[in-house]
Design an enzyme around this catalytic site. Structure first.
Site, PDB file in Angstrom:
ATOM      1  N   THR A  35       0.832  -1.215   0.000  1.00 59.82           N
ATOM      2  CA  THR A  35       0.000   0.000   0.000  1.00 59.82           C
ATOM      3  C   THR A  35       0.865   1.263   0.000  1.00 59.82           C
ATOM      4  O   THR A  35       1.996   1.246   0.509  1.00 59.82           O
ATOM      5  CB  THR A  35      -0.899   0.000   1.263  1.00 59.82           C
ATOM      6  N   ASP A  36       0.290   2.353  -0.510  1.00 64.08           N
ATOM      7  CA  ASP A  36       1.022   3.633  -0.470  1.00 64.08           C
ATOM      8  C   ASP A  36       1.162   4.152   0.965  1.00 64.08           C
ATOM      9  O   ASP A  36       1.960   5.053   1.226  1.00 64.08           O
ATOM     10  CB  ASP A  36       0.340   4.687  -1.362  1.00 64.08           C
ATOM     11  N   GLU A  37       0.386   3.549   1.893  1.00 65.90           N
ATOM     12  CA  GLU A  37       0.454   4.031   3.284  1.00 65.90           C
ATOM     13  C   GLU A  37       1.813   3.769   3.916  1.00 65.90           C
ATOM     14  O   GLU A  37       2.144   4.369   4.940  1.00 65.90           O
ATOM     15  CB  GLU A  37      -0.669   3.410   4.121  1.00 65.90           C
ATOM     16  N   TYR A  85      -1.286  -0.440  11.214  1.00 63.43           N
ATOM     17  CA  TYR A  85      -1.538  -1.115   9.920  1.00 63.43           C
ATOM     18  C   TYR A  85      -0.403  -0.851   8.942  1.00 63.43           C
ATOM     19  O   TYR A  85       0.209  -1.786   8.416  1.00 63.43           O
ATOM     20  CB  TYR A  85      -2.869  -0.618   9.326  1.00 63.43           C
ATOM     21  N   LYS A  97       2.474  -3.389   7.262  1.00 60.71           N
ATOM     22  CA  LYS A  97       2.662  -3.578   5.809  1.00 60.71           C
ATOM     23  C   LYS A  97       4.102  -3.228   5.410  1.00 60.71           C
ATOM     24  O   LYS A  97       4.704  -3.896   4.568  1.00 60.71           O
ATOM     25  CB  LYS A  97       1.674  -2.702   5.013  1.00 60.71           C
TER      26      LYS A  97
HETATM   27  P1  NAD Z   1      -9.909  -6.965   2.864  1.00 60.10           P
HETATM   28  O1  NAD Z   1      -9.846  -6.673   4.325  1.00 60.10           O
HETATM   29  O2  NAD Z   1     -11.168  -6.661   2.115  1.00 60.10           O
HETATM   30  O3  NAD Z   1      -9.591  -8.520   2.620  1.00 60.10           O
HETATM   31  C1  NAD Z   1      -8.589  -9.202   3.291  1.00 60.10           C
HETATM   32  C2  NAD Z   1      -8.804 -10.691   3.065  1.00 60.10           C
HETATM   33  O4  NAD Z   1      -7.725 -11.390   3.705  1.00 60.10           O
HETATM   34  C3  NAD Z   1     -10.110 -11.225   3.672  1.00 60.10           C
HETATM   35  O5  NAD Z   1     -10.743 -12.097   2.766  1.00 60.10           O
HETATM   36  C4  NAD Z   1      -9.635 -11.990   4.912  1.00 60.10           C
HETATM   37  O6  NAD Z   1     -10.493 -13.091   5.262  1.00 60.10           O
HETATM   38  C5  NAD Z   1      -8.265 -12.459   4.452  1.00 60.10           C
HETATM   39  N1  NAD Z   1      -7.363 -12.728   5.594  1.00 60.10           N
HETATM   40  C6  NAD Z   1      -7.107 -11.919   6.650  1.00 60.10           C
HETATM   41  N2  NAD Z   1      -6.235 -12.516   7.495  1.00 60.10           N
HETATM   42  C7  NAD Z   1      -5.920 -13.710   6.939  1.00 60.10           C
HETATM   43  C8  NAD Z   1      -5.054 -14.769   7.308  1.00 60.10           C
HETATM   44  N3  NAD Z   1      -4.358 -14.719   8.454  1.00 60.10           N
HETATM   45  N4  NAD Z   1      -4.940 -15.847   6.510  1.00 60.10           N
HETATM   46  C9  NAD Z   1      -5.667 -15.920   5.350  1.00 60.10           C
HETATM   47  N5  NAD Z   1      -6.515 -14.951   4.952  1.00 60.10           N
HETATM   48  C10 NAD Z   1      -6.639 -13.857   5.727  1.00 60.10           C
HETATM   49  O7  NAD Z   1      -8.665  -6.217   2.240  1.00 60.10           O
HETATM   50  P2  NAD Z   1      -8.502  -5.485   0.818  1.00 60.10           P
HETATM   51  O8  NAD Z   1      -8.972  -4.091   0.948  1.00 60.10           O
HETATM   52  O9  NAD Z   1      -9.033  -6.352  -0.255  1.00 60.10           O
HETATM   53  O10 NAD Z   1      -6.909  -5.435   0.711  1.00 60.10           O
HETATM   54  C11 NAD Z   1      -6.181  -6.534   0.165  1.00 60.10           C
HETATM   55  C12 NAD Z   1      -4.707  -6.215   0.193  1.00 60.10           C
HETATM   56  O11 NAD Z   1      -4.447  -5.027  -0.553  1.00 60.10           O
HETATM   57  C13 NAD Z   1      -4.171  -5.959   1.603  1.00 60.10           C
HETATM   58  O12 NAD Z   1      -2.900  -6.550   1.701  1.00 60.10           O
HETATM   59  C14 NAD Z   1      -4.067  -4.439   1.685  1.00 60.10           C
HETATM   60  O13 NAD Z   1      -3.026  -4.061   2.547  1.00 60.10           O
HETATM   61  C15 NAD Z   1      -3.753  -4.084   0.247  1.00 60.10           C
HETATM   62  N6  NAD Z   1      -4.208  -2.751  -0.193  1.00 60.10           N
HETATM   63  C16 NAD Z   1      -5.505  -2.367  -0.026  1.00 60.10           C
HETATM   64  C17 NAD Z   1      -5.910  -1.124  -0.513  1.00 60.10           C
HETATM   65  C18 NAD Z   1      -7.344  -0.670  -0.396  1.00 60.10           C
HETATM   66  O14 NAD Z   1      -7.654   0.455  -0.766  1.00 60.10           O
HETATM   67  N7  NAD Z   1      -8.271  -1.507   0.054  1.00 60.10           N
HETATM   68  C19 NAD Z   1      -4.990  -0.284  -1.147  1.00 60.10           C
HETATM   69  C20 NAD Z   1      -3.672  -0.719  -1.301  1.00 60.10           C
HETATM   70  C21 NAD Z   1      -3.300  -1.964  -0.834  1.00 60.10           C
END
Ligand code: NAD
Length: 339
Positions: free
Chosen positions: A125-127, A153, A157
């Site tokens: 993430t950009d964070e 968080y 990451k």
């Molecule tokens: P989300 O919270 O919607 O989904 C996370 C998924 O991971 C869920 O299905 C959860 O059940 C699963 N999970 C959590 N802990 C687990 C574990 N220990 N073992 C197996 N599965 C597990 O998250 P998201 O928004 O889809 O983000 C996905 C990824 O992208 C993350 O790594 C996040 O840091 C990154 N990200 C998100 C954004 C955003 O805007 N949402 C932006 C940049 C990066």
């Protein structure tokens, strides 16, 4: 080609599963997901019975379960979306963020080392770059911007990113990392800004905005993020980080006002609440590297993407209402309870 997609029952992971099954019908896609509160198996219902898809419920921190899956599937690639992803929850309870986001990443990479892999891709993430001041619109995060995190968080990451690069340097693991800005689109969990505001506005409930709502986020339609990752795992250079973002900066308050306008709801629903602790002011990605090296550009304009997203939430009320009332958590037992 067999790809393990961890966290594929979450927001971006599920969109990536759909994208990959469509874009590469010859690939086998294995979703490994723990189904935490944020994972929703019903999201994957349209593909659950497909030959090229398999769902496995497991924790990425569970070494035995991860190794068993590697032995069974002999994956060519792993794309790691699995994470605890909500900043507010990390402020309340950092521990689980360190376990899943850092230790889970180590367990996955250890399995990649043990069984061999063409590519391990870390979805970051950009964070991890911290934030930028509001009065310097000329500044952007590049891949060289130092890591400088604000929340548990983003720290977890960043810790994972450092570990990924260490596994590359120390063990020669073929890794890539993408650092993307805020995503929006279908299947976004209703605790996050855009779906929360849509759900509350539809119910004529107050729209809680942190502080004055002046914090700026750089929004990208989720499909564009999935396409970027698809490009990086196939054409990106091993050992490299790629920033992903669409130069689409908006203040939180602007987003909420757009949602009110699109839904025909009064702005008087907006309620300012106490600010988040350590709230980052502005995120803004410089995506020059992925554009120049891989030819990636976002395809969805924000004006279209937000309309599509609102339409999706209107057409799929059952999906998010089941989450809001907790029913989605019984879905796994219904589908897989006796298997
Ligand atoms: P989300 O919270 O919607 O989904 C996370 C998924 O991971 C869920 O299905 C959860 O059940 C699963 N999970 C959590 N802990 C687990 C574990 N220990 N073992 C197996 N599965 C597990 O998250 P998201 O928004 O889809 O983000 C996905 C990824 O992208 C993350 O790594 C996040 O840091 C990154 N990200 C998100 C954004 C955003 O805007 N949402 C932006 C940049 C990066």
């Amino acid at each position: 080609m067999t790809i393990i997609v961890t966290g594929g029952a979450g927001f971006i992971g599920s969109n990536f599963v759909f994208h990959m099954l469509k874009a590469h019908p010859e690939y086998r896609i294995i979703c490994l997901d723990k189904l935490t509160y944020a994972g929703n198996l019903s999201t994957l219902e349209p593909v659950l019975e497909q030959d090229k898809f398999r769902f496995v419920r497991a924790d990425i921190c569970d070494r035995e379960a991860v190794e068993k899956l590697f032995e069974e599937e002999k994956p060519d690639m792993v794309v790691n979306f699995a994470a605890e992803s909500h900043v507010d929850r990390s402020i309340e309870n950092p521990g689980i963020f360190l376990e899943t986001n850092i230790m889970g990443t180590a367990v996955l990479m250890d399995a990649c080392r043990k069984y061999g892999i063409q590519r391990y891709h870390q979805v970051s993430t950009d964070e991890v770059y911290g934030d930028l001041p509001l009065d310097r619109p000329d500044l952007f995060f590049t891949e060289e911007t130092p890591l400088h995190t604000s929340s548990p968080y983003s720290s977890s990451k960043a810790g994972a990113d450092l570990l990924v690069m260490a596994y590359h340097r120390t063990y020669g693991l073929p890794v890539t990392i993408s650092r993307c800005s805020n995503n929006y689109g279908p299947y976004h969990f209703p605790e996050k800004l855009i779906p929360l505001m849509i759900a509350n506005a539809l119910a004529d409930k107050p729209l809680p905005v942190y502080g004055e709502g002046l914090n700026v986020r750089d929004w990208l339609y989720v499909e564009d993020h999935c396409k970027a990752i698809d490009l990086i795992i196939h054409k990106g250079r091993v050992g490299e980080v790629y920033n992903v973002g669409g130069h689409n900066e908006k203040q939180n308050i602007e987003i909420v006002k757009i949602i009110c306008r699109e839904l025909g709801k009064p702005e008087s629903l907006i309620t300012h609440v106490g600010d988040r602790k350590g709230h980052d002011m502005r995120y803004a990605i410089d995506p020059t590297k992925i554009h120049n090296e891989l030819g990636w550009l976002p395809e969805t304009k924000f004006e279209d993407g937000i309309k599509k997203t609102i339409r999706w939430y209107l057409d799929n009320k059952k999906w998010w209402q089941d989450i809001v009332n907790g029913e989605y958590q019984q879905y796994y037992d219904k589908m897989y309870g006796n298997r």
